[in-house]
Design a protein around this motif. Structure first.
Motif, PDB file in Angstrom:
ATOM      1  N   SER A 153     -10.387  -2.533  -3.596  1.00 22.01           N
ATOM      2  CA  SER A 153     -11.511  -1.784  -4.472  1.00 22.01           C
ATOM      3  C   SER A 153     -10.826  -0.725  -5.335  1.00 22.01           C
ATOM      4  O   SER A 153     -11.537  -0.367  -5.945  1.00 22.01           O
ATOM      5  N   VAL A 154      -9.382  -0.719  -5.671  1.00 24.49           N
ATOM      6  CA  VAL A 154      -8.770   0.419  -6.477  1.00 24.49           C
ATOM      7  C   VAL A 154      -8.044  -0.221  -7.653  1.00 24.49           C
ATOM      8  O   VAL A 154      -7.712   0.324  -8.270  1.00 24.49           O
ATOM      9  N   LYS A 155      -7.495  -1.392  -7.254  1.00 29.20           N
ATOM     10  CA  LYS A 155      -6.500  -2.329  -8.211  1.00 29.20           C
ATOM     11  C   LYS A 155      -6.764  -1.933  -9.576  1.00 29.20           C
ATOM     12  O   LYS A 155      -6.105  -1.981 -10.252  1.00 29.20           O
ATOM     13  N   HIS A 156      -8.255  -2.396  -9.774  1.00 27.34           N
ATOM     14  CA  HIS A 156      -8.782  -2.601 -11.177  1.00 27.34           C
ATOM     15  C   HIS A 156      -8.425  -1.356 -11.959  1.00 27.34           C
ATOM     16  O   HIS A 156      -8.709  -1.493 -13.282  1.00 27.34           O
ATOM     17  N   LEU A 157      -8.433  -0.213 -11.331  1.00 26.03           N
ATOM     18  CA  LEU A 157      -8.365   1.111 -12.023  1.00 26.03           C
ATOM     19  C   LEU A 157      -7.029   1.152 -13.008  1.00 26.03           C
ATOM     20  O   LEU A 157      -6.676   1.776 -13.856  1.00 26.03           O
ATOM     21  N   SER A 167       0.749  -1.114  -0.090  1.00 24.87           N
ATOM     22  CA  SER A 167      -0.012  -0.192  -0.019  1.00 24.87           C
ATOM     23  C   SER A 167       0.809   1.085  -0.072  1.00 24.87           C
ATOM     24  O   SER A 167       0.486   2.310  -0.296  1.00 24.87           O
ATOM     25  N   MET A 168       2.179   1.150   0.301  1.00 22.95           N
ATOM     26  CA  MET A 168       2.911   2.257   0.355  1.00 22.95           C
ATOM     27  C   MET A 168       3.007   2.891  -1.024  1.00 22.95           C
ATOM     28  O   MET A 168       3.146   4.120  -1.262  1.00 22.95           O
ATOM     29  N   GLY A 169       3.021   2.432  -2.028  1.00 31.34           N
ATOM     30  CA  GLY A 169       3.019   3.006  -3.295  1.00 31.34           C
ATOM     31  C   GLY A 169       1.838   3.773  -3.684  1.00 31.34           C
ATOM     32  O   GLY A 169       1.932   4.762  -4.164  1.00 31.34           O
ATOM     33  N   TRP A 170       0.730   3.351  -3.116  1.00 27.54           N
ATOM     34  CA  TRP A 170      -0.583   4.019  -3.500  1.00 27.54           C
ATOM     35  C   TRP A 170      -0.568   5.265  -2.454  1.00 27.54           C
ATOM     36  O   TRP A 170      -0.845   6.129  -2.839  1.00 27.54           O
ATOM     37  N   TYR A 171      -0.096   4.943  -1.082  1.00 28.00           N
ATOM     38  CA  TYR A 171      -0.083   6.003  -0.508  1.00 28.00           C
ATOM     39  C   TYR A 171       0.870   7.129  -0.604  1.00 28.00           C
ATOM     40  O   TYR A 171       0.555   8.396  -0.593  1.00 28.00           O
ATOM     41  N   THR A 172       1.888   6.772  -1.220  1.00 26.70           N
ATOM     42  CA  THR A 172       3.028   7.910  -1.840  1.00 26.70           C
ATOM     43  C   THR A 172       2.543   8.754  -2.805  1.00 26.70           C
ATOM     44  O   THR A 172       2.546   9.890  -2.889  1.00 26.70           O
ATOM     45  N   ALA A 173       1.677   7.886  -3.649  1.00 24.34           N
ATOM     46  CA  ALA A 173       1.141   8.577  -5.079  1.00 24.34           C
ATOM     47  C   ALA A 173      -0.161   9.641  -4.304  1.00 24.34           C
ATOM     48  O   ALA A 173      -0.313  10.846  -4.803  1.00 24.34           O
ATOM     49  N   ALA A 174      -0.805   9.065  -3.425  1.00 20.36           N
ATOM     50  CA  ALA A 174      -1.866   9.910  -3.014  1.00 20.36           C
ATOM     51  C   ALA A 174      -1.213  11.138  -2.320  1.00 20.36           C
ATOM     52  O   ALA A 174      -2.072  12.348  -2.297  1.00 20.36           O
ATOM     53  N   LYS A 175      -0.155  11.083  -1.662  1.00 20.18           N
ATOM     54  CA  LYS A 175       0.243  12.224  -0.861  1.00 20.18           C
ATOM     55  C   LYS A 175       1.405  13.069  -1.898  1.00 20.18           C
ATOM     56  O   LYS A 175       1.845  14.125  -1.517  1.00 20.18           O
ATOM     57  N   LYS A 176       1.228  12.796  -3.222  1.00 23.08           N
ATOM     58  CA  LYS A 176       2.150  13.368  -4.090  1.00 23.08           C
ATOM     59  C   LYS A 176       3.569  13.428  -3.684  1.00 23.08           C
ATOM     60  O   LYS A 176       4.229  14.416  -3.952  1.00 23.08           O
ATOM     61  N   LEU A 210      -9.415   7.959 -10.900  1.00 21.97           N
ATOM     62  CA  LEU A 210      -8.252   7.366 -10.075  1.00 21.97           C
ATOM     63  C   LEU A 210      -7.801   8.338  -8.906  1.00 21.97           C
ATOM     64  O   LEU A 210      -7.333   7.938  -7.933  1.00 21.97           O
ATOM     65  N   ASN A 211      -8.145   9.905  -9.086  1.00 17.32           N
ATOM     66  CA  ASN A 211      -7.562  10.643  -8.044  1.00 17.32           C
ATOM     67  C   ASN A 211      -8.647  10.356  -6.800  1.00 17.32           C
ATOM     68  O   ASN A 211      -8.074  10.542  -5.680  1.00 17.32           O
ATOM     69  N   GLN A 212      -9.860   9.951  -7.030  1.00 16.83           N
ATOM     70  CA  GLN A 212     -10.793   9.838  -5.979  1.00 16.83           C
ATOM     71  C   GLN A 212     -10.385   8.452  -5.205  1.00 16.83           C
ATOM     72  O   GLN A 212     -10.458   8.343  -4.017  1.00 16.83           O
ATOM     73  N   ALA A 213      -9.952   7.469  -5.976  1.00 21.05           N
ATOM     74  CA  ALA A 213      -9.377   6.248  -5.414  1.00 21.05           C
ATOM     75  C   ALA A 213      -8.278   6.646  -4.450  1.00 21.05           C
ATOM     76  O   ALA A 213      -8.083   5.998  -3.450  1.00 21.05           O
ATOM     77  N   LEU A 214      -7.395   7.638  -4.732  1.00 21.90           N
ATOM     78  CA  LEU A 214      -6.193   8.022  -4.025  1.00 21.90           C
ATOM     79  C   LEU A 214      -6.557   8.505  -2.799  1.00 21.90           C
ATOM     80  O   LEU A 214      -6.029   8.302  -1.954  1.00 21.90           O
ATOM     81  N   LYS A 215      -7.676   9.236  -2.712  1.00 19.08           N
ATOM     82  CA  LYS A 215      -8.229   9.716  -1.506  1.00 19.08           C
ATOM     83  C   LYS A 215      -8.570   8.913  -0.530  1.00 19.08           C
ATOM     84  O   LYS A 215      -8.463   8.890   0.774  1.00 19.08           O
ATOM     85  N   LYS A 216      -8.817   7.458  -0.957  1.00 24.47           N
ATOM     86  CA  LYS A 216      -9.078   6.441   0.015  1.00 24.47           C
ATOM     87  C   LYS A 216      -7.739   5.928   0.944  1.00 24.47           C
ATOM     88  O   LYS A 216      -7.918   5.287   1.953  1.00 24.47           O
ATOM     89  N   PHE A 217      -6.524   6.478   0.514  1.00 22.15           N
ATOM     90  CA  PHE A 217      -5.331   6.303   1.338  1.00 22.15           C
ATOM     91  C   PHE A 217      -5.078   7.548   2.320  1.00 22.15           C
ATOM     92  O   PHE A 217      -4.008   7.559   2.564  1.00 22.15           O
TER      93      PHE A 217
END
Length: 139
Positions: free
Chosen positions: A132-136, A25-34, A109-116
Motif C-alpha cells: 500500500s505504500v511502496k508506490h510513494l 519492512s525493516m527499512g520502513w520501520y527504521t524510517a518510521a521510528k526515525k 509519506l509521513n502518513q504512510a510511515l505511521k502504518k509501521f
C-alpha cells in the motif's frame, strides 16, 4: 541508548509475514521510528548443515543467518538490502519535500510511515502494508 538499538522484536508472529518480508519492512520501520540504523542479531550463525536444513530448534528457518557459507546470499538478505535502499530513498524524499515545500507529498509519506507502528502491524501483514505504500517512492 543509541536510537538504532530501540528496536522491538519483530518476528513472524507479530508481523504475520515471511522472514524476507520482515527483512524488507525493516527499512520502513527504521524510517518510521526515525532511527539511523538497524542491528540484526545474526548474520552468519549457521546451523549444522545450512545448505540442506536451515531450521534451528524452535526458531524459524533462516532466522539464524542471512547469508550462506561460500559467500552465498539469501532471499532474506536481498530483501534487507532492498529495505535499506527504501530507507535511504525515504530520507532523501523527506529532505527534498521539506526543502521544496512539497507539503502534500511530505504529509503523504509521513502518513504512510505511521502504518509501521507495532499496533498497526498486529492487525495486518507487513506485505499488505508494503504493497500500500511502496508506490510513494516511485512518484
Amino acid at each position: 541508548m543509541h536510537p538504532a538499538y530501540r528496536l522491538p522484536c519483530l518476528n513472524s508472529h507479530n508481523l504475520r509475514s515471511s522472514q524476507s518480508r520482515i527483512s524488507y519492512s525493516m527499512g520502513w520501520y527504521t524510517a518510521a521510528k526515525k532511527m539511523d540504523g538497524y542491528l540484526r542479531w545474526a548474520y552468519n550463525s549457521w546451523t549444522k548443515s545450512p545448505l540442506t536444513d536451515t531450521r534451528f530448534t524452535a526458531w524459524p528457518a533462516c532466522d539464524t543467518y542471512l547469508v550462506y557459507p561460500g559467500a552465498l546470499s539469501s532471499v532474506g538478505f536481498e530483501k534487507l538490502i532492498e529495505g535499506a535502499q527504501d530507507f535511504e530513498k525515504i530520507k532523501y524524499l523527506q529532505s527534498s519535500y521539506e526543502k521544496n515545500k512539497q507539503t502534500k507529498q511530505l504529509a503523504e509519506l509521513n502518513q504512510a510511515l505511521k502504518k509501521f507502528e507495532i499496533k498497526s502491524l498486529a492487525t495486518t501483514t507487513a506485505d499488505d502494508v508494503l504493497k500500500s505504500v511502496k508506490h510513494l517512492l516511485n512518484q
